[in-house]
Write a protein that holds these residues in place. Sequence first.
Motif, PDB file in Angstrom:
ATOM      1  N   ALA A  24      31.351 -27.847 -30.155  1.00 15.29           N
ATOM      2  CA  ALA A  24      30.399 -28.704 -29.452  1.00 15.29           C
ATOM      3  C   ALA A  24      31.067 -29.975 -28.935  1.00 15.29           C
ATOM      4  O   ALA A  24      30.627 -30.557 -27.942  1.00 15.29           O
ATOM      5  N   LEU A  25      32.133 -30.401 -29.573  1.00 15.05           N
ATOM      6  CA  LEU A  25      32.836 -31.606 -29.144  1.00 15.05           C
ATOM      7  C   LEU A  25      33.488 -31.414 -27.780  1.00 15.05           C
ATOM      8  O   LEU A  25      33.812 -32.389 -27.095  1.00 15.05           O
ATOM      9  N   ILE A  26      33.684 -30.143 -27.390  1.00 16.82           N
ATOM     10  CA  ILE A  26      34.285 -29.871 -26.084  1.00 16.82           C
ATOM     11  C   ILE A  26      33.347 -29.028 -25.213  1.00 16.82           C
ATOM     12  O   ILE A  26      33.781 -28.279 -24.356  1.00 16.82           O
ATOM     13  N   GLY A  27      32.029 -29.149 -25.496  1.00 18.74           N
ATOM     14  CA  GLY A  27      31.044 -28.630 -24.560  1.00 18.74           C
ATOM     15  C   GLY A  27      30.395 -27.307 -24.877  1.00 18.74           C
ATOM     16  O   GLY A  27      29.567 -26.831 -24.092  1.00 18.74           O
ATOM     17  N   PRO A  48      31.609 -18.960 -30.630  1.00 19.06           N
ATOM     18  CA  PRO A  48      30.464 -19.658 -30.032  1.00 19.06           C
ATOM     19  C   PRO A  48      29.189 -19.380 -30.813  1.00 19.06           C
ATOM     20  O   PRO A  48      28.956 -18.258 -31.268  1.00 19.06           O
ATOM     21  N   GLY A  49      28.362 -20.405 -30.948  1.00 19.58           N
ATOM     22  CA  GLY A  49      27.115 -20.254 -31.703  1.00 19.58           C
ATOM     23  C   GLY A  49      25.919 -20.086 -30.794  1.00 19.58           C
ATOM     24  O   GLY A  49      24.824 -20.573 -31.095  1.00 19.58           O
ATOM     25  N   THR A  50      26.107 -19.385 -29.699  1.00 17.25           N
ATOM     26  CA  THR A  50      25.038 -19.194 -28.718  1.00 17.25           C
ATOM     27  C   THR A  50      24.371 -17.830 -28.892  1.00 17.25           C
ATOM     28  O   THR A  50      24.845 -16.989 -29.654  1.00 17.25           O
ATOM     29  N   GLN A  51      23.275 -17.598 -28.160  1.00 13.71           N
ATOM     30  CA  GLN A  51      22.579 -16.301 -28.125  1.00 13.71           C
ATOM     31  C   GLN A  51      22.262 -15.774 -29.526  1.00 13.71           C
ATOM     32  O   GLN A  51      22.599 -14.650 -29.873  1.00 13.71           O
ATOM     33  N   ARG A  52      21.584 -16.604 -30.322  1.00 16.89           N
ATOM     34  CA  ARG A  52      21.277 -16.220 -31.705  1.00 16.89           C
ATOM     35  C   ARG A  52      19.824 -15.792 -31.892  1.00 16.89           C
ATOM     36  O   ARG A  52      19.411 -15.437 -32.987  1.00 16.89           O
TER      37      ARG A  52
END
Length: 268
Positions: A26-29, A76-80
């Motif tokens: 998250a620190l880099i977007g 990545p912690g997306t699409q959960r």
Amino acid sequence: MAPKPKELFAELTHRGPHRVLRGDLALIGLPGLVFTPRSGSGLPAIAFGHGWLQPADRYLGLFRHLASWGLVVAAPGTQRGPLASSRLFAADLRTTLDVCAGVRLGDGDITVDAGRLGLAGHSTGGGAAVLAAAEDERVRAVVTLAASQTKPFATDAASRCSMPALHMAGADDVVAPAVGHSRLIAANWAGPVQFRMLPKVDHMGFAEGRHWSGLLIPGSPSHGALRITRALLTAFFLVHLAGQDRYRPLLEADVKGAPIEDTSELVA
């Protein structure tokens, strides 16, 4: 004398020589986690896709293990959510590789070689990794764990993947039975491919710890599967991304609890 596969397996079940750093994507977007060796330049990097409903925290042991052997791992912690998009998750995995290759990590003294990128994933994250690999010519190696079919179909995308791949599945998986999912992906793979079936392992045998999603997804972590996964993934990426052929004999041998299986009879 060259080391025997059994010796290499025993070596790679232990943590490697590098101290490990943990960071936040998250620190880099991009939300998610990144694990790196404490220092290094021109390192290999892997983007890892989590399983359906799973947080990246369920694979921390694997991430730390790979990083201890000199590999950068970003998840990545997306699409959960329950209606997560495999197509968008594949795009997030590719973006994760962009971040790894384009940003100095750690205190700025850790860099990744854009020519040494790989993908891995569990469950739907494995299927998304296949989708991402089919669209990204930078990817040099792919590993899936109990990969699930996706939309677009990962089985179709596999036919456009020419890089080496290792696909592993549990024989007791009732969520994504291997024959119609990971085994078929392996059968359709365009490049060098290997498929290993782990007996008495279910869909969640490749995850760590507990999570509320266990109320919806049958299965539980398997100590044996986790041990085998760490050793084989480390060997696979060290060979295909880091060029360390010392570990190739392990990849070419049957491992107790993870024999190599033939998938050629599934090809139309």
